[in-house]
Motif scaffolding. Structure first.
Motif, PDB file in Angstrom:
ATOM      1  N   ARG A  11       0.017   5.319  -4.432  1.00  0.00           N
ATOM      2  CA  ARG A  11       0.396   6.338  -5.412  1.00  0.00           C
ATOM      3  C   ARG A  11       0.112   5.923  -6.854  1.00  0.00           C
ATOM      4  O   ARG A  11       0.137   6.770  -7.747  1.00  0.00           O
ATOM      5  CB  ARG A  11       1.895   6.637  -5.288  1.00  0.00           C
ATOM      6  CG  ARG A  11       2.323   7.155  -3.924  1.00  0.00           C
ATOM      7  CD  ARG A  11       3.831   7.051  -3.771  1.00  0.00           C
ATOM      8  NE  ARG A  11       4.280   7.474  -2.457  1.00  0.00           N
ATOM      9  CZ  ARG A  11       4.832   8.659  -2.197  1.00  0.00           C
ATOM     10  NH1 ARG A  11       5.011   9.526  -3.169  1.00  0.00           N
ATOM     11  NH2 ARG A  11       5.212   8.963  -0.979  1.00  0.00           N
ATOM     12  N   ALA A  12      -0.108   4.618  -7.067  1.00  0.00           N
ATOM     13  CA  ALA A  12      -0.111   4.110  -8.443  1.00  0.00           C
ATOM     14  C   ALA A  12      -1.457   3.627  -8.955  1.00  0.00           C
ATOM     15  O   ALA A  12      -1.662   3.578 -10.169  1.00  0.00           O
ATOM     16  CB  ALA A  12       0.899   2.966  -8.559  1.00  0.00           C
ATOM     17  N   SER A  13      -2.381   3.263  -8.068  1.00  0.00           N
ATOM     18  CA  SER A  13      -3.587   2.591  -8.545  1.00  0.00           C
ATOM     19  C   SER A  13      -4.817   2.949  -7.726  1.00  0.00           C
ATOM     20  O   SER A  13      -4.734   3.152  -6.509  1.00  0.00           O
ATOM     21  CB  SER A  13      -3.376   1.069  -8.504  1.00  0.00           C
ATOM     22  OG  SER A  13      -4.559   0.379  -8.806  1.00  0.00           O
ATOM     23  N   VAL A  14      -5.941   2.960  -8.396  1.00  0.00           N
ATOM     24  CA  VAL A  14      -7.223   3.180  -7.729  1.00  0.00           C
ATOM     25  C   VAL A  14      -7.566   2.005  -6.817  1.00  0.00           C
ATOM     26  O   VAL A  14      -8.407   2.123  -5.916  1.00  0.00           O
ATOM     27  CB  VAL A  14      -8.330   3.395  -8.787  1.00  0.00           C
ATOM     28  CG1 VAL A  14      -8.652   2.094  -9.507  1.00  0.00           C
ATOM     29  CG2 VAL A  14      -9.591   3.984  -8.159  1.00  0.00           C
TER      30      VAL A  14
ATOM     31  N   PRO B  96      -4.460   8.575  -6.537  1.00  0.00           N
ATOM     32  CA  PRO B  96      -5.585   8.113  -7.357  1.00  0.00           C
ATOM     33  C   PRO B  96      -6.667   7.345  -6.586  1.00  0.00           C
ATOM     34  O   PRO B  96      -7.006   6.212  -6.931  1.00  0.00           O
ATOM     35  CB  PRO B  96      -4.893   7.207  -8.380  1.00  0.00           C
ATOM     36  CG  PRO B  96      -3.740   6.624  -7.628  1.00  0.00           C
ATOM     37  CD  PRO B  96      -3.255   7.740  -6.727  1.00  0.00           C
ATOM     38  N   VAL B  97      -7.185   7.958  -5.518  1.00  0.00           N
ATOM     39  CA  VAL B  97      -8.333   7.338  -4.845  1.00  0.00           C
ATOM     40  C   VAL B  97      -9.543   7.412  -5.769  1.00  0.00           C
ATOM     41  O   VAL B  97      -9.591   8.245  -6.674  1.00  0.00           O
ATOM     42  CB  VAL B  97      -8.627   8.031  -3.499  1.00  0.00           C
ATOM     43  CG1 VAL B  97      -7.553   7.706  -2.481  1.00  0.00           C
ATOM     44  CG2 VAL B  97      -8.755   9.542  -3.673  1.00  0.00           C
ATOM     45  N   LEU B  98     -10.520   6.568  -5.538  1.00  0.00           N
ATOM     46  CA  LEU B  98     -11.645   6.441  -6.466  1.00  0.00           C
ATOM     47  C   LEU B  98     -12.353   7.753  -6.775  1.00  0.00           C
ATOM     48  O   LEU B  98     -12.612   8.044  -7.958  1.00  0.00           O
ATOM     49  CB  LEU B  98     -12.644   5.408  -5.927  1.00  0.00           C
ATOM     50  CG  LEU B  98     -13.808   5.064  -6.855  1.00  0.00           C
ATOM     51  CD1 LEU B  98     -13.305   4.384  -8.127  1.00  0.00           C
ATOM     52  CD2 LEU B  98     -14.815   4.158  -6.147  1.00  0.00           C
ATOM     53  N   PRO B  99     -12.722   8.587  -5.791  1.00  0.00           N
ATOM     54  CA  PRO B  99     -13.422   9.830  -6.128  1.00  0.00           C
ATOM     55  C   PRO B  99     -12.610  10.749  -7.040  1.00  0.00           C
ATOM     56  O   PRO B  99     -13.178  11.419  -7.905  1.00  0.00           O
ATOM     57  CB  PRO B  99     -13.654  10.487  -4.759  1.00  0.00           C
ATOM     58  CG  PRO B  99     -13.605   9.377  -3.782  1.00  0.00           C
ATOM     59  CD  PRO B  99     -12.586   8.416  -4.326  1.00  0.00           C
ATOM     60  N   VAL B 100     -11.289  10.775  -6.858  1.00  0.00           N
ATOM     61  CA  VAL B 100     -10.431  11.620  -7.675  1.00  0.00           C
ATOM     62  C   VAL B 100     -10.216  11.001  -9.044  1.00  0.00           C
ATOM     63  O   VAL B 100     -10.288  11.680 -10.076  1.00  0.00           O
ATOM     64  CB  VAL B 100      -9.072  11.857  -6.973  1.00  0.00           C
ATOM     65  CG1 VAL B 100      -8.113  12.613  -7.896  1.00  0.00           C
ATOM     66  CG2 VAL B 100      -9.272  12.627  -5.670  1.00  0.00           C
ATOM     67  N   ALA B 101      -9.953   9.696  -9.082  1.00  0.00           N
ATOM     68  CA  ALA B 101      -9.605   9.026 -10.341  1.00  0.00           C
ATOM     69  C   ALA B 101     -10.815   8.764 -11.233  1.00  0.00           C
ATOM     70  O   ALA B 101     -10.719   8.865 -12.461  1.00  0.00           O
ATOM     71  CB  ALA B 101      -8.891   7.712 -10.045  1.00  0.00           C
ATOM     72  N   GLU B 102     -11.954   8.429 -10.627  1.00  0.00           N
ATOM     73  CA  GLU B 102     -13.102   8.017 -11.439  1.00  0.00           C
ATOM     74  C   GLU B 102     -14.394   8.736 -11.086  1.00  0.00           C
ATOM     75  O   GLU B 102     -15.449   8.389 -11.620  1.00  0.00           O
ATOM     76  CB  GLU B 102     -13.287   6.496 -11.320  1.00  0.00           C
ATOM     77  CG  GLU B 102     -12.067   5.725 -11.821  1.00  0.00           C
ATOM     78  CD  GLU B 102     -12.272   4.222 -11.818  1.00  0.00           C
ATOM     79  OE1 GLU B 102     -13.438   3.772 -11.700  1.00  0.00           O
ATOM     80  OE2 GLU B 102     -11.281   3.492 -11.935  1.00  0.00           O
TER      81      GLU B 102
ATOM     82  N   TYR C 204       0.813  -1.217   0.000  1.00  0.00           N
ATOM     83  CA  TYR C 204       0.000   0.000   0.000  1.00  0.00           C
ATOM     84  C   TYR C 204       0.848   1.270   0.000  1.00  0.00           C
ATOM     85  O   TYR C 204       0.792   2.057  -0.943  1.00  0.00           O
ATOM     86  CB  TYR C 204      -0.950  -0.016   1.195  1.00  0.00           C
ATOM     87  CG  TYR C 204      -1.782   1.239   1.313  1.00  0.00           C
ATOM     88  CD1 TYR C 204      -2.806   1.504   0.403  1.00  0.00           C
ATOM     89  CD2 TYR C 204      -1.544   2.170   2.324  1.00  0.00           C
ATOM     90  CE1 TYR C 204      -3.571   2.656   0.494  1.00  0.00           C
ATOM     91  CE2 TYR C 204      -2.302   3.328   2.426  1.00  0.00           C
ATOM     92  CZ  TYR C 204      -3.308   3.565   1.516  1.00  0.00           C
ATOM     93  OH  TYR C 204      -4.051   4.714   1.605  1.00  0.00           O
ATOM     94  N   SER C 205       1.637   1.479   1.054  1.00  0.00           N
ATOM     95  CA  SER C 205       2.366   2.744   1.203  1.00  0.00           C
ATOM     96  C   SER C 205       3.427   2.959   0.132  1.00  0.00           C
ATOM     97  O   SER C 205       3.556   4.064  -0.417  1.00  0.00           O
ATOM     98  CB  SER C 205       3.016   2.806   2.588  1.00  0.00           C
ATOM     99  OG  SER C 205       2.049   2.787   3.610  1.00  0.00           O
ATOM    100  N   LEU C 206       4.197   1.920  -0.164  1.00  0.00           N
ATOM    101  CA  LEU C 206       5.306   2.074  -1.103  1.00  0.00           C
ATOM    102  C   LEU C 206       4.880   2.020  -2.572  1.00  0.00           C
ATOM    103  O   LEU C 206       5.605   2.499  -3.442  1.00  0.00           O
ATOM    104  CB  LEU C 206       6.359   0.985  -0.851  1.00  0.00           C
ATOM    105  CG  LEU C 206       7.271   1.187   0.350  1.00  0.00           C
ATOM    106  CD1 LEU C 206       8.119  -0.049   0.575  1.00  0.00           C
ATOM    107  CD2 LEU C 206       8.156   2.418   0.165  1.00  0.00           C
ATOM    108  N   TRP C 207       3.703   1.452  -2.831  1.00  0.00           N
ATOM    109  CA  TRP C 207       3.349   1.213  -4.224  1.00  0.00           C
ATOM    110  C   TRP C 207       1.943   1.672  -4.590  1.00  0.00           C
ATOM    111  O   TRP C 207       1.752   2.711  -5.241  1.00  0.00           O
ATOM    112  CB  TRP C 207       3.540  -0.280  -4.528  1.00  0.00           C
ATOM    113  CG  TRP C 207       3.167  -0.699  -5.922  1.00  0.00           C
ATOM    114  CD1 TRP C 207       3.200   0.073  -7.060  1.00  0.00           C
ATOM    115  CD2 TRP C 207       2.676  -1.980  -6.324  1.00  0.00           C
ATOM    116  NE1 TRP C 207       2.776  -0.648  -8.152  1.00  0.00           N
ATOM    117  CE2 TRP C 207       2.450  -1.917  -7.733  1.00  0.00           C
ATOM    118  CE3 TRP C 207       2.431  -3.166  -5.649  1.00  0.00           C
ATOM    119  CZ2 TRP C 207       1.966  -3.009  -8.452  1.00  0.00           C
ATOM    120  CZ3 TRP C 207       1.949  -4.251  -6.374  1.00  0.00           C
ATOM    121  CH2 TRP C 207       1.728  -4.177  -7.755  1.00  0.00           C
ATOM    122  N   LEU C 208       0.911   0.939  -4.166  1.00  0.00           N
ATOM    123  CA  LEU C 208      -0.417   1.120  -4.740  1.00  0.00           C
ATOM    124  C   LEU C 208      -1.105   2.424  -4.353  1.00  0.00           C
ATOM    125  O   LEU C 208      -1.931   2.930  -5.120  1.00  0.00           O
ATOM    126  CB  LEU C 208      -1.309  -0.068  -4.365  1.00  0.00           C
ATOM    127  CG  LEU C 208      -0.926  -1.389  -5.041  1.00  0.00           C
ATOM    128  CD1 LEU C 208      -1.724  -2.543  -4.451  1.00  0.00           C
ATOM    129  CD2 LEU C 208      -1.165  -1.298  -6.542  1.00  0.00           C
TER     130      LEU C 208
END
Length: 295
Positions: free
Chosen positions: A129-132, A193-199, A123-127
């Motif tokens: 910042r990278a994925s919804v 890229p949390v869901l409300p921001v990304a989609e 979570y912290s090191l990767w997803l």
């Protein structure tokens, strides 16, 4: 001197996890409480959570600086250097895992390690910042504490532990999405890229309703499987359905998204606290024994 070391561990998160750990522990103990085991589990997991939070603050200090909510964290202001916070976090982690390994069992310690790896690594090191899907993966780490409390008593991952893991994972999703909606500008500024921001907020609203509905169903599995009783069923149904109604209120004409999201967030805390406390006291005999008595 003590204040920055305390703040970097996010005490609010630790307290919330303590309630769920105790709930899982007491539910599994079913009145036969080993107090030394309980305190070792609570203290050990608290140290592990504190370690994860301290390391997370080191990792996130660049994005924390861009968010109004987090720009005053000690690793951003310089009250605590990243190196010091990292060393402090690792020391807390060694102490926490040491306590769990010595006093509990391999299943409980293993789940604590799993939660730590998911939160700090995936979570912290990767997803984040990278994925919804970062929220979805991160929800697993947030669901670990009650499972650790439960497995510290039972020494095994059984149906009760599986229900707790699924239940608390489902709870994390609408809780986190609600935060992301009323903190939308912060997450957008930090390019997370949390869901409300990304989609979009509309999709996040639909997901909130869906996850709360699933949470309602899964929560009912504890009493239906014989792990808890009627009081738990009543409290769980009342609070989770109230939460679901609040989620549907977001579709009312003229509903203001930020205020609605804050109410959903607050009610998520009320719901999980009430459920954690109730399952600690409204336990039943072990399901196998309960079934045998009723055959």
């Amino acid at each position: 001197m003590i204040r920055p070391y305390l703040k970097v561990t996010k005490p609010g998160i630790i307290m919330g996890n303590l309630i769920s750990v105790a709930g899982g522990f007491f539910m599994a103990a079913r009145g036969d409480i080993n107090w030394s085991l309980m305190w070792a589990t609570l203290i050990g997991l608290s140290l592990v959570v504190a370690s994860g939070c301290a390391v997370n603050n080191c990792i996130d200090r660049d994005i924390d600086a861009r968010m109004r909510r987090t720009r005053n964290r000690v690793t951003v202001t310089g009250e605590l250097s990243a190196r010091t916070a990292l060393i402090y976090g690792l020391v807390l982690g060694v102490a926490g895992f040491g306590l769990l390994a010595w006093f509990t069992n391999t299943v409980a310690t293993g789940f604590a390690a799993f939660g730590y790896a998911v939160y700090v690594g995936f979570y912290s090191l990767w997803l984040k910042r990278a994925s919804v899907y970062g929220t979805l993966v991160g929800s697993l780490s947030g669901a670990v504490p009650p499972v650790v409390g439960y497995c510290a008593v039972t020494g095994q991952f059984d149906a009760g532990a599986a229900i707790l893991l699924l239940m608390f994972s489902l709870w994390q999703m609408p809780h986190s999405y609600a935060i992301a909606i009323f903190r939308y500008e912060d997450y957008a500024a930090a390019n997370i890229p949390v869901l409300p921001v990304a989609e979009g907020v509309a999709k996040a609203k639909r997901q909130i309703v869906l996850y709360i509905a699933l949470f309602c169903v899964v929560t009912a599995l504890l009493p239906l499987s014989g792990y808890t009783g009627l009081t738990f069923m009543t409290v769980a149904c009342a609070t989770s359905l109230w939460w679901l109604v609040m989620a549907f209120n977001g579709y009312r004409r003229g509903a203001e998204a930020l205020g609605w999201a804050r109410r959903v967030f607050v009610l998520s805390i009320v719901t999980i606290t009430a459920i954690s406390v109730t399952m600690a006291f409204d336990f039943r005999a072990a399901p196998d024994a309960w079934l045998a008595m009723n055959l």
